[in-house]
Design an enzyme around this catalytic site. Structure first.
Site, PDB file in Angstrom:
ATOM      1  N   HIS A 119     -15.458   9.860  30.755  1.00  0.00           N
ATOM      2  CA  HIS A 119     -16.208   9.867  29.730  1.00  0.00           C
ATOM      3  C   HIS A 119     -15.699   9.358  28.330  1.00  0.00           C
ATOM      4  CE1 HIS A 119     -19.920  11.400  27.374  1.00  0.00           C
ATOM      5  NE2 HIS A 119     -19.110  11.452  26.555  1.00  0.00           N
ATOM      6  N   GLU A 120     -14.706  10.384  28.027  1.00  0.00           N
ATOM      7  CA  GLU A 120     -13.801  10.037  26.794  1.00  0.00           C
ATOM      8  C   GLU A 120     -13.070   8.702  26.772  1.00  0.00           C
ATOM      9  OE1 GLU A 120     -14.829  11.861  24.384  1.00  0.00           O
ATOM     10  OE2 GLU A 120     -15.549  13.487  25.661  1.00  0.00           O
TER      11      GLU A 120
ATOM     12  N   HIS B 214     -15.492   6.028  25.799  1.00  0.00           N
ATOM     13  CA  HIS B 214     -15.624   5.903  24.402  1.00  0.00           C
ATOM     14  C   HIS B 214     -14.548   5.067  23.814  1.00  0.00           C
ATOM     15  CE1 HIS B 214     -19.295   8.108  23.917  1.00  0.00           C
ATOM     16  NE2 HIS B 214     -18.659   9.430  24.501  1.00  0.00           N
TER      17      HIS B 214
END
Length: 266
Positions: free
Chosen positions: A57-58, A61
């Site tokens: 997820h990170e 980003h």
């Protein structure tokens, strides 16, 4: 920046590889019933897989930010998938795991610092914010694929339950992240399109957005409606309430064993 340092900034971290290895080994242990206690194996499998999804997820980003103009991302270590490099490791890893243990809900984390001033264009800002929860959506589709593809013949019940619970976490994380609440990714998606005055008025509330969401979820009627919606989504993907319930029961190895769920694997 030298080519060597650039490659080092993007090399997958041994920490992440270790977590991925734990996921693979414990997943195998659940599948083969190798573990002495299947519930502990399910706990380790789901927890490590959940941490892997948080790292991805990170990473989503960060990677999107890099391609959008923030070339400082690599030097910060965000491209290595190492959770220890995050700005707020407590918020991104520890707290989400605690929430899974306590309540079986995918808490959205957030801890990669992006230099927004380097990025031009509102669409790019929106895409950076959307990249994280979209990763949870993809992870949920992967977890649910055996269910909606009817590919569960011969799959052990314990593994099926664990996969169903992991899918529940991904769906809740995606939905919560996409809420247009200050401090969450959903607000980050629409923020570039809001007036400067409105953004300035909302900004002080951003640190409390997630707390407000969970405060509202403690209202019984809201909680019931939220999880009814989650169950409806999972049902559409071929996962029953029974499978997610038993998945959580196996995950919570420190509680009294549910004989009904146990009967499926005896």
């Amino acid at each position: 920046m030298s080519i060597a340092s650039s490659r080092r900034d993007r090399r997958i971290s041994p920490v992440f590889l270790g977590i991925a290895a734990v996921t693979a080994v414990t997943g195998w242990a659940v599948w083969t019933d190798f573990a002495a206690d299947a519930r502990i194996a399910v706990f380790l499998f789901v927890t490590s897989a959940w941490i892997v999804s948080l790292c991805l997820h990170e990473y989503a980003h960060a990677r999107t930010a890099l391609h959008s103009g923030d070339i400082s991302i690599g030097a910060k270590g965000y491209l290595t998938l190492n959770p220890l490099k995050y700005t707020h490791a407590l918020l991104s890893i520890v707290l989400p795991v605690i929430f899974v243990i306590m309540g079986g809900i995918g808490l959205p984390g957030g801890a990669v610092f992006i230099e927004r001033s380097r990025i031009r264009g509102r669409w790019r800002h929106s895409l950076i914010s959307a990249a994280g929860p979209l990763t949870n959506v993809v992870f949920a589709l992967v977890c649910t694929a055996p269910f909606w593809l009817d590919a569960l013949d011969g799959v052990p019940a314990t593994f099926r339950f664990a996969l169903a619970f992991l899918a529940l976490l991904q769906v809740t994380a995606a939905i919560l992240n996409f809420l247009p609440v200050p401090g969450l990714d959903g607000y980050g998606v629409i923020e570039p399109w809001l007036s400067r005055k409105f953004r300035a008025q909302v900004e002080p509330f951003a640190p409390f957005g997630l707390l407000a969401v969970f405060g509202i979820l403690f209202i019984p009627e809201v909680n019931r409606a939220f999880f009814d919606g989650i169950d409806a989504i999972l049902s559409g993907l071929g996962i029953s309430d029974l499978e997610t319930y038993c998945g959580q029961d196996f995950y919570r190895f420190w509680t009294t064993r549910n004989e009904f769920c146990q009967s499926f694997v005896s």
